[in-house]
Design a protein around this motif. Structure first.
Motif, mmCIF file in Angstrom:
data_model
loop_
_atom_site.group_PDB
_atom_site.id
_atom_site.type_symbol
_atom_site.label_atom_id
_atom_site.label_comp_id
_atom_site.label_asym_id
_atom_site.label_seq_id
_atom_site.Cartn_x
_atom_site.Cartn_y
_atom_site.Cartn_z
ATOM 1 N N ASP A 1 0.853 -1.179 0.000
ATOM 2 C CA ASP A 1 0.000 0.000 0.000
ATOM 3 C C ASP A 1 0.895 1.236 0.000
ATOM 4 N N GLN B 1 0.236 4.263 0.310
ATOM 5 C CA GLN B 1 -0.138 5.315 1.258
ATOM 6 C C GLN B 1 0.199 4.909 2.688
ATOM 7 N N ARG B 2 -0.266 3.745 3.102
ATOM 8 C CA ARG B 2 -0.042 3.314 4.485
ATOM 9 C C ARG B 2 1.330 2.687 4.676
ATOM 10 N N ARG C 1 -9.099 4.625 1.583
ATOM 11 C CA ARG C 1 -8.576 4.675 0.212
ATOM 12 C C ARG C 1 -9.735 4.768 -0.794
ATOM 13 N N ASP D 1 -11.307 8.230 -0.595
ATOM 14 C CA ASP D 1 -10.408 9.193 -1.256
ATOM 15 C C ASP D 1 -10.507 9.066 -2.770
ATOM 16 N N THR D 2 -10.662 7.839 -3.254
ATOM 17 C CA THR D 2 -10.812 7.618 -4.695
ATOM 18 C C THR D 2 -12.067 8.295 -5.214
#
Length: 335
Positions: A169, A171-172, A254, A257-258
């Motif tokens: 991931d 982001q994380r 996620r 956010d998408t």
């Protein structure tokens, strides 16, 4: 998001209490997992080599990394090379009548798990589920599959693999970097250097990874959960200026956010734990006059009671031409 996930990924103040309490268990987890890996390395436990090549798509941490879109991408890529792929999965949460269980168009998420049903419906590909991945793979080989793609199973060392892909991931990343349960990792970050390819979902690949690739998830249309009707993304947004949203996946933020990145006006959003078994009661707080949008993984669990205003957003893994060529060459090399 559960408190423990906030501790793992968001540096929640509860970390000062929970992490010290859980570190001894993480030490025990490290010891047991290390001994298990060593047992295969020195020959005390045996890995099984199948008659057809095996690609394992996995991760070193908890879910929500983007493995399923990668598996779908590999299915289509393999087909473009003239191969007949099959997919094996643990089938988390499923209660099949027997194992290995061959997923069909009539299979439900209750029987096979949400991700196997999603993959079968999206790709019309042979999918087998069960804890014994070797038995599942052999069932697919008997069905005529000439390449096996394992959805998860990175730590299933009994299954010998010809190509190993780790999805991260972007982001994380690795959260606090600790092993379970004090952190989100099933194996340490050292594992990246031992894999054939490392795919970063949504962020530029790190240089310390072995053969790093970058993947993005793209959406072009919205599909109705009840009817299957598809509408182009921009047309749907024009028709639905505001939407409500739910997500029961490993990283629900996620998904939200998408939606915002794609210019959705999200009026209300609600997250659930990964693999949540939805019931109609879960939707009682939403306004029925506004379109409700969910992930494709959630949609397969709602088909038995879905409403006409429920929609899902299919996403596809996309790679640069260079990275696609690298994946293609890796698969060709297996043959």
């Amino acid at each position: 998001m559960r408190l423990i996930e906030k501790v793992w990924f968001n540096s929640h103040p509860a970390k000062y209490l929970l992490v010290p309490l859980l570190l001894p268990l993480s030490g025990l987890f490290w010891l047991l997992s290390t001994l298990r890996r060593l047992s295969f390395k020195v020959g005390l436990a045996r890995s099984v080599k199948l008659t057809k090549p095996v690609i394992v798509v996995g991760n070193i941490g908890v879910g929500g990394n983007g493995k399923t879109p990668v598996v779908i991408y590999l299915v289509e890529l393999s087909r473009s090379l003239g191969l007949t792929p099959g997919v094996i999965s643990r089938g988390y949460g499923g209660q099949a009548p027997h194992y290995p269980y061959l997923v069909t168009a009539e299979s439900t998420a209750v029987e096979a798990g949400d991700e196997p049903v999603l993959i079968q419906q999206r790709c019309q590909v042979a999918v087998a589920v069960g804890s014994d991945r070797i038995a599942s793979a052999e069932l697919l080989i008997a069905q005529g599959c000439d390449i096996i793609i394992s959805d998860d199973g990175l730590q299933h060392y009994r299954l010998e693999r010809d190509l190993e892909l780790i999805v991260v991931d972007g982001q994380r990343l690795f959260g606090n970097g600790l092993l379970l349960p004090a952190g989100p990792l099933r194996e340490g970050q050292w594992r990246l250097s031992t894999s054939d390819l490392v795919i970063y979902n949504g962020k530029k690949a790190k240089k310390n990874a072995n053969q790093p690739l970058t993947m993005t998830l793209a959406a072009t249309e919205v599909a109705n959960v009840q009817s299957g009707q598809c509408i182009k993304l921009l047309d749907f947004i024009k028709l639905n200026p505001s939407v409500n949203a739910i997500a029961g996946i490993g990283a629900p933020q996620r998904f939200f956010d998408t939606l915002k990145t794609n210019k959705f006006n999200v009026k209300k959003q609600q997250s659930f734990v990964d693999h949540h078994s939805f019931t109609l009661a879960d939707f009682s707080d939403f306004d029925d006059t506004i379109a409700l949008i969910m992930t494709e993984k959630d949609a397969v669990k709602c088909q038995g009671f879905c409403q006409s205003h429920w929609w899902y957003l299919p996403v596809d893994a996309t790679f640069s031409d260079v990275d696609r060529a690298l994946l293609t060459d890796k698969i060709k090399a297996l043959l």
